[in-house]
Design a protein around this motif. Structure first.
Motif, PDB file in Angstrom:
ATOM      1  N   VAL A 187       0.836  -1.083  -0.080  1.00 30.39           N
ATOM      2  CA  VAL A 187      -0.016  -0.021  -0.074  1.00 30.39           C
ATOM      3  C   VAL A 187       0.763   1.354   0.074  1.00 30.39           C
ATOM      4  N   TRP A 188       0.786   2.190  -1.060  1.00 33.69           N
ATOM      5  CA  TRP A 188       1.389   3.421  -1.030  1.00 33.69           C
ATOM      6  C   TRP A 188       0.341   4.486  -0.684  1.00 33.69           C
ATOM      7  N   ALA A 189       0.688   5.319   0.141  1.00 34.13           N
ATOM      8  CA  ALA A 189      -0.234   6.337   0.559  1.00 34.13           C
ATOM      9  C   ALA A 189       0.324   7.478   1.144  1.00 34.13           C
ATOM     10  N   THR A 190      -0.393   8.643   1.181  1.00 33.96           N
ATOM     11  CA  THR A 190       0.165   9.872   1.849  1.00 33.96           C
ATOM     12  C   THR A 190      -0.318   9.492   3.401  1.00 33.96           C
ATOM     13  N   GLY A 191       0.956   9.830   4.177  1.00 33.77           N
ATOM     14  CA  GLY A 191       0.935   9.572   5.554  1.00 33.77           C
ATOM     15  C   GLY A 191       1.872   8.971   6.060  1.00 33.77           C
ATOM     16  N   ASN A 192       1.874   8.373   7.387  1.00 36.56           N
ATOM     17  CA  ASN A 192       2.997   7.669   8.122  1.00 36.56           C
ATOM     18  C   ASN A 192       2.488   6.376   8.394  1.00 36.56           C
ATOM     19  N   LEU A 193       3.203   5.535   8.020  1.00 38.77           N
ATOM     20  CA  LEU A 193       3.176   4.187   8.260  1.00 38.77           C
ATOM     21  C   LEU A 193       3.412   3.730   9.707  1.00 38.77           C
ATOM     22  N   LYS A 194       2.478   3.255  10.477  1.00 37.66           N
ATOM     23  CA  LYS A 194       2.530   2.985  11.976  1.00 37.66           C
ATOM     24  C   LYS A 194       2.748   1.518  12.313  1.00 37.66           C
TER      25      LYS A 194
END
Length: 246
Positions: A187-194
């Motif tokens: 998954v590529w997305a705007t944001g921070n991977l948690k």
């Protein structure tokens, strides 16, 4: 004159908690969104307007962009909706194209409404307008959740439908997203991977950590890695939790 907002400036806002599942085989996206919507306006709101952007692909909807027949769908299906823990009658949800309006008990200035929506829709396969399947293993999924429309002191609620060639705008909001896909999909997305360690193999967890500590370009997944496979953790996945970058 300085461009700084005046003392009477306001903008409504919301916190979104999104949980979605995407099935690449059927292109079905299903999930839920919980919204804490804040009325910062001086007005009492008796309706809530929403944007259902995937309804651009719904059969019979007005649009100014040609679509392939294979991409026509039944649009966004709302299986359940509550406002402040009160179930909403589906017959009272007036859906017209990409707009949905729901009556509500008066939402006074500075008050907050809590909204829960369960929904699903089918992603388009061709006819790429902002979103759609790219190839047999890649999907670009955008504007994939019901969102409260803008309410401002110019038009009131933004009732303009999205027809295909226009741009549109939304309030500034905060988002948490949990996205579940089959293993071996990234998954590529705007944001921070948690939850990096839960969804990637150890080698790539280390590379991601390295990239976060340097300004140099870091290759996370190479072309050879793609051929070799085993990039994601080979176990049942916990949904990824993405939070917006400040």
């Amino acid at each position: 004159m300085t461009g700084v907002p005046g003392k009477n400036y306001w903008q409504n806002t919301a916190d979104y908690n999104i949980k979605v599942n995407f099935d690449p085989q059927t292109r079905n996206l299903s999930g839920s969104v919980a919204i804490d919507y804040v009325n910062n306006s001086p007005d009492t709101l008796r309706q809530l307007w929403f944007k259902l952007y995937p309804n651009f692909y719904k059969r019979g909807v007005m649009r100014n962009y040609k679509l392939d027949a294979v991409d026509m769908t039944d649009g966004v299906k709302i299986s359940k909706m509550t406002i402040n823990n009160t179930d909403q009658d589906q017959n009272s949800m007036m859906i017209d194209g990409t707009n949905m309006v729901v009556g509500t008990s008066p939402l006074l200035p500075k008050q907050k409404a809590h909204i829960n929506i369960n929904y699903s829709y089918t992603l388009n396969r061709t006819s790429h307008v902002r979103t759609g399947q790219i190839d047999s293993g890649s999907y670009f999924i955008a504007y994939f959740f019901p969102r409260v429309a803008v309410y401002d002191d110019i038009d009131g609620w933004n009732r303009y439908p999205y027809l295909g060639t226009e741009e549109f705008y939304n309030d500034l909001c905060h988002f948490n997203a949990e996205i579940t896909v089959p293993k071996n999909y990234q998954v590529w997305a705007t944001g921070n991977l948690k939850n990096t360690a839960e969804v990637y193999a150890d080698k790539f967890v280390k590379l991601i950590g390295q990239a976060e500590r340097t300004e140099d370009v870091t290759t996370i997944v190479s072309e050879q890695d793609l051929k070799n496979g085993g990039i994601t953790a080979q176990k049942a996945l916990t949904p990824g939790n993405l939070k917006p970058i400040a």
